[in-house]
Design an enzyme around this catalytic site. Structure first.
Site, PDB file in Angstrom:
ATOM      1  N   GLU A 135      27.038  14.583   8.255  1.00 10.81           N
ATOM      2  CA  GLU A 135      27.498  13.949   7.015  1.00 10.81           C
ATOM      3  C   GLU A 135      28.792  14.647   6.552  1.00 10.81           C
ATOM      4  OE1 GLU A 135      25.843  11.692   4.446  1.00 10.81           O
ATOM      5  OE2 GLU A 135      27.875  12.033   3.732  1.00 10.81           O
TER       6      GLU A 135
ATOM      7  N   ASP B  44      13.202  25.237  12.032  1.00 12.38           N
ATOM      8  CA  ASP B  44      12.449  23.988  12.100  1.00 12.38           C
ATOM      9  C   ASP B  44      12.688  23.235  10.785  1.00 12.38           C
ATOM     10  OD1 ASP B  44      10.591  21.967  12.075  1.00 12.38           O
ATOM     11  OD2 ASP B  44       8.925  23.225  12.765  1.00 12.38           O
TER      12      ASP B  44
ATOM     13  N   LYS C 173      16.887  15.088  -1.988  1.00  8.12           N
ATOM     14  CA  LYS C 173      17.563  14.865  -0.700  1.00  8.12           C
ATOM     15  C   LYS C 173      18.926  15.556  -0.711  1.00  8.12           C
ATOM     16  CE  LYS C 173      20.051  12.536   2.531  1.00  8.12           C
ATOM     17  NZ  LYS C 173      21.488  12.565   2.719  1.00  8.12           N
TER      18      LYS C 173
ATOM     19  N   HIS D 298      33.668  10.291  -1.051  1.00  9.75           N
ATOM     20  CA  HIS D 298      32.818   9.995   0.083  1.00  9.75           C
ATOM     21  C   HIS D 298      33.512   9.057   1.063  1.00  9.75           C
ATOM     22  CE1 HIS D 298      28.684  10.980   0.738  1.00  9.75           C
ATOM     23  NE2 HIS D 298      28.481   9.797   1.287  1.00  9.75           N
TER      24      HIS D 298
END
Ligand code: PEP
Ligand code: MN
Length: 727
Positions: free
Chosen positions: A418, A611, A595, A708
Site C-alpha cells: 500500500e 506471523d 485496520k 492517496h
C-alpha cells in the site's frame, strides 16, 4: 599449437577428445607424413600431459609465441596498496573510478569520497593528460599526484594514474599503486620499458587501432623490463560510426578472460564517450569476463575540464557499485555515527544513495548490504519455507523514520504494497517526536495454550481438580520445555472454564512466558504434554491442544502527545478527537479505524518475519472482547493538542521461527537494532498508533483521497509500463 597424430590414429576420435577438453582443431592434411591438427587460437588452455594421454596423439609442437611471459602470467593477483589495503584482483570484481583528470585538491577529495562510498577499491585520475588538441587542458601536472594520493589515502583506496612520458615515470611511480599506460602510448616502447623498470603494476590500455596480438606484445615489453603484474584494459577501438566515441570490443574482453586466461579490465567510459551508456556497457563488460571495471566519474561533470560528457554523475556511480554487487566499506564500530531515526529528505534520494547512507551509518554487515542490493531470497531457503515452491515474490521494503520510543530512536523496516503507509507513519512519528516521542510498555511475553476436554463425566469436579493440582500441572508443563525454563521463561499459571455442562466440555488454559520467542511452538508443546496427565484425573476425551490467538496476558500499551501546531492547527486536533469518538460509538467505523492501525503494524511484522495473521487475529479479537467491537486506539483533546493511547495483544518474537533464516528479516533486525521481543512489540505498537494518527489527520483534514490517489497514480503508471518520474 600443432598436434601430431600417430600413423594409425582415428582422427575423428582424437578431434572429439580434444574438443571435449575445449580445444578446437583444424586438420592440416599434407601429401605425406603424419596427420597434423592445428589448435584454433580461441581454444582453452590445457596441460600438455592431458593432450598426450589421448590415444592417437603422437606429439605436440608448440608454435613459438611472441609473448611467452604474457602467456605464462597468472590470472589472479594480490595487490598491496600504499594506503594499507590488499586488493584481490581477479578474485572479486574490482571497481576503479575517478575523474578523467585531477583538477584540484578539492575536486579529487570529493571524488575519492564518492568513489569509496560506491564500493570502488582504487581511485583514478590523470595528472598528465594526453589531449587530441594542444589547446585543451593537459592536466595539473606533478602537484596533482600528491593531491590524488592524499585523497585516496583518506579512504584507503589504491591509486591508478597515467605516466604519459618517460619524463614522468619516476614521479608517477612514487604515488601510484598501478601505473596506467594510455591508449595512445600502447606502442611507445621506450615508455613501456621505463614503466616496466619501476617494478610497479601496470594497467595497459589497448590502442584504438591495435589488434589483440599487438596489445599482448606491448604487455610483453612491460614484463620483459620487470613489470611484476599487468592488467589489460579494453577501452574501445576505432569504430565505423560516431554515435559512440569508440567501439567497445567485448569479444576481446571475453577472449582474454576465457580463452587466454589473462586478467582484463573494461573501460566503458572512453569506449562510449557518453555517460548514458557507461553503466550498461560496464555490466556487459563484466558479463563478458572483465575482472575489473574502470569508469570516469566527476562530482560536477558539467564543470569537468576533460571528458565531462562521459563522466558518470555521482548517483550513477552508486548505482553501478550496486549493480556490480560491491560492498560499501563501513566504518569500524567505534567510528560509527550515533544511531538516529532522523534521515531528513531521505525520500528525495536515489535507492542506491539510501542504501549507501544506511550501510555506512549503521555499519551494516556484507550480508545485509547484499540483501539491500538484491532484495532476493535464495531459492534453496525459499524451498524450505513452504511446500510446492515455484519461485519467490518480492515487495518493497521501506523505512519508517523519525520514530522515538521510550527515549530511543528506531529506524523501522516496513514491507507493504500500500503506497501511503510508510510516508504516513513517518510523518506522524515526526509530529510525535516533537513532544518527546512515544511512551509504552509491554507485559511479560505470556502466551496462552488451550487444552479441550470432551465428555468429561463431571465437569465441576474436573474443574476443581485442575485448580487444586495447579502446581503439579505447572511442573509437568515446565518439564516439557526445559530450555525455555533455563532461559528464564516457562509456565506460570493455569486456569479452567466449563464450556458445556450437558456434554461435558472443559477448557484449560496454560500461561507460558516465552521470553523473546513468538511462542506458538512452545505452548503447543506444553499443551500436548500436559493433556494426558490431566485426562487421567478428570476422565473424558482430549480435544484440541493449541495456542489461543487472543493472548490476554501479552498486552502492549503505547501513548503519545502531539501539539496542535505540529498537527496543523486546533481544527485538525478537534477533528481527530471527533473521529476517535465516532470509532468508539460505531463498530462499523471501529473496524476501519483498527485496520488503519494494523496497516503500520503488519508492515513491520512482515519485514521482521512475524506471523501477521496471529497479530491480526489477536488485535481484532481483543477489540471485540466487550459488548461491542471497539477501537484499539483513542484520541482525546488536551490543552496542547491531543493525547493518544492504544492497547492490544502482540505476539511477536525475535528468536526462532523459520523466517529468521530469511536474509531480509536478518537485515531488518540489523536495522531496527533490538533483540528484545517486548521492546520490539512496543515499537510496533508505536508504528500502529502513528499510522492511526496519520489516517485520522488526513480524514479530518483534506480527506484521504487526494494524497492517496497521487500515490496510486504513481503505481498505476508503473503498471502500465510508464517509468519516467513516477519510478
Ligand atoms: C584516460 O584514462 O583518461 C585516458 C586518457 O584513457 P585512454 O588512454 O584510454 O584514452
Ligand atoms: Mn579520460
Amino acid at each position: 599449437m600443432i598436434i601430431v597424430l600417430a600413423p594409425n590414429a582415428d582422427t575423428s576420435a582424437v578431434t572429439a577428445a580434444l574438443q571435449g577438453l575445449g580445444l578446437w582443431t583444424r586438420l592440416l592434411t599434407g601429401e605425406e607424413g603424419p596427420g597434423l591438427l592445428e589448435v584454433e587460437p580461441h581454444s582453452s588452455r590445457v596441460p600438455h600431459a592431458l593432450i598426450r594421454s589421448i590415444a592417437g596423439v603422437a606429439a605436440i609442437r608448440e608454435a613459438k609465441s611472441a609473448h611467452p611471459r604474457v602467456d605464462a602470467m597468472p590470472q589472479t593477483w594480490s595487490l598491496p596498496t600504499r594506503a594499507g589495503g590488499v586488493i584481490e584482483l581477479g578474485r572479486e570484481t574490482v571497481l576503479i573510478a575517478g575523474p578523467c583528470a585531477v583538477e584540484s585538491q578539492q575536486q579529487i577529495r570529493d571524488s575519492a569520497k564518492l568513489v569509496a562510498s560506491a564500493g570502488a577499491r582504487l581511485l583514478r585520475g590523470g595528472a598528465y593528460k594526453p589531449r587530441t588538441s594542444p589547446y585543451s587542458f593537459a592536466g595539473a601536472g606533478t602537484p596533482a599526484l600528491q593531491w590524488l594520493a592524499d585523497a585516496a589515502a583518506e579512504h584507503r583506496l589504491g591509486v591508478v594514474t597515467e605516466a604519459m612520458s618517460e619524463m614522468h615515470v619516476e614521479a608517477v611511480a612514487a604515488f601510484a599503486d598501478i601505473i596506467q599506460i594510455g591508449s595512445r602510448n600502447m606502442q611507445n616502447f621506450a615508455l613501456l620499458g621505463a614503466v616496466g623498470r619501476t617494478g610497479k603494476a601496470v594497467l595497459l590500455k589497448r590502442g584504438r587501432g591495435a589488434t589483440v596480438e599487438e596489445w599482448l606484445c606491448a604487455g610483453e615489453h612491460l614484463l620483459v623490463h620487470g613489470c611484476p603484474w599487468l592488467l589489460f584494459c579494453e577501452r574501445g577501438v576505432t569504430g565505423i560510426g560516431n554515435e559512440t566515441r569508440n567501439t567497445l570490443d567485448l569479444g576481446a574482453v571475453a577472449l582474454l578472460h576465457h580463452a587466454l586466461n589473462l586478467p582484463v579490465a573494461v573501460d566503458p567510459s572512453h569506449a562510449a564517450g557518453r555517460r548514458d551508456l557507461v553503466v550498461p556497457l560496464a555490466l556487459a563488460g563484466k558479463a563478458a569476463g572483465a575482472d575489473v571495471v574502470l569508469v570516469e566519474v566527476h562530482p560536477e561533470p558539467a564543470r569537468a575540464k576533460s571528458d565531462g560528457p562521459q563522466a558518470l554523475l555521482p548517483d550513477q556511480l552508486l548505482e553501478l557499485g550496486q549493480k556490480l554487487d560491491l560492498d560499501v566499506t563501513v566504518p569500524r564500530a567505534q567510528d560509527l555515527p550515533p544511531y538516529t531515526s532522523r534521515y531528513p529528505e531521505f525520500y528525495k534520494k536515489s535507492v542506491a544513495e539510501r542504501c549507501r547512507q544506511l550501510s555506512t551509518q549503521l555499519g551494516l554487515s556484507p550480508a545485509a548490504q547484499r540483501f539491500l542490493r538484491t532484495g532476493t531470497l535464495d531459492m534453496a531457503i525459499a524451498d524450505k519455507m513452504s511446500e510446492n515452491v515455484v519461485t519467490t515474490f518480492a515487495l518493497p521494503m521501506a523505512l519508517g523514520l523519525n520514530f522515538r520510543v521510550n527515549g530511543r530512536d528506531y529506524i523501522v523496516p516496513m514491507v507493504v504494497e500500500e503506497p501511503s503507509v510508510v510516508a504516513a507513519a513517518s510523518n506522524a512519528a515526526r509530529m510525535v517526536r516533537a513532544t518527546g516521542g512515544f511512551r509504552g510498555d509491554a507485559t511479560a511475553s505470556v502466551m496462552t495454550a488451550q487444552v479441550q476436554f470432551d465428555n468429561v463425566p463431571n465437569v465441576e469436579l474436573g474443574a476443581k481438580l485442575i485448580e487444586e493440582r495447579r502446581d503439579a500441572i505447572i511442573a509437568a508443563a515446565n518439564a516439557a520445555i526445559p530450555r525455555m525454563v533455563a532461559r528464564g521463561g516457562g509456565c506460570t499459571d493455569v486456569d479452567v472454564r466449563v464450556l458445556d455442562r450437558e456434554i461435558g466440555i472443559l477448557v484449560m488454559h496454560l500461561y507460558v512466558d516465552v521470553g523473546d520467542a513468538m511462542g506458538a511452538n512452545v505452548v503447543d508443546t506444553v499443551a500436548e504434554h500436559v493433556a494426558p496427565l490431566v485426562r487421567e484425573w478428570i476422565g473424558g476425551d482430549i480435544g484440541l491442544r493449541i495456542l489461543s490467538n487472543t493472548p490476554l496476558r501479552r498486552i502492549c500499551h503505547v501513548e503519545c502527545d502531539v501539539g496542535s501546531d505540529f498537527l496543523g492547527g486546533e481544527r485538525l486536533a478537534d477533528g481527530i478527537a471527533r473521529a476517535s469518538r465516532f470509532a468508539e460509538l460505531d463498530p462499523f467505523r471501529a473496524s476501519t479505524h483498527n485496520k488503519g492501525i494494523l496497516n503500520g503494524i503488519d508492515a513491520v511484522a512482515v519485514a521482521l518475519g512475524q506471523d501477521w495473521r496471529a497479530i491480526e487475529a489477536g488485535a481484532h479479537s481483543y477489540a471485540g472482547l466487550g459488548v461491542d467491537y471497539r477501537p484499539l486506539a483513542t484520541w482525546q483533546r488536551t490543552d496542547a493538542g491531543l493525547h493518544g493511547t492504544m492497547e492490544l495483544p502482540l505476539a511477536i518474537g525475535t528468536v526462532g521461527g523459520s523466517t529468521q533464516a530469511h536474509p531480509g528479516v536478518r537485515t531488518a533486525m540489523e536495522i531496527i537494532q533490538t533483540q528484545s521481543a517486548r521492546e520490539l512489540a512496543v515499537v510496533m505498537a508505536a508504528v500502529g498508533l502513528a499510522s492511526n494518527l496519520a489516517a485520522l489527520r488526513a480524514l479530518a483534514g483534506e480527506g484521504i483521497q487526494q494524497g492517496h490517489m497521487r500515490l496510486h497514480a504513481r503505481k498505476a503508471d508503473l503498471a502500465h509500463g510508464k517509468r519516467g518520474d513516477a519510478a
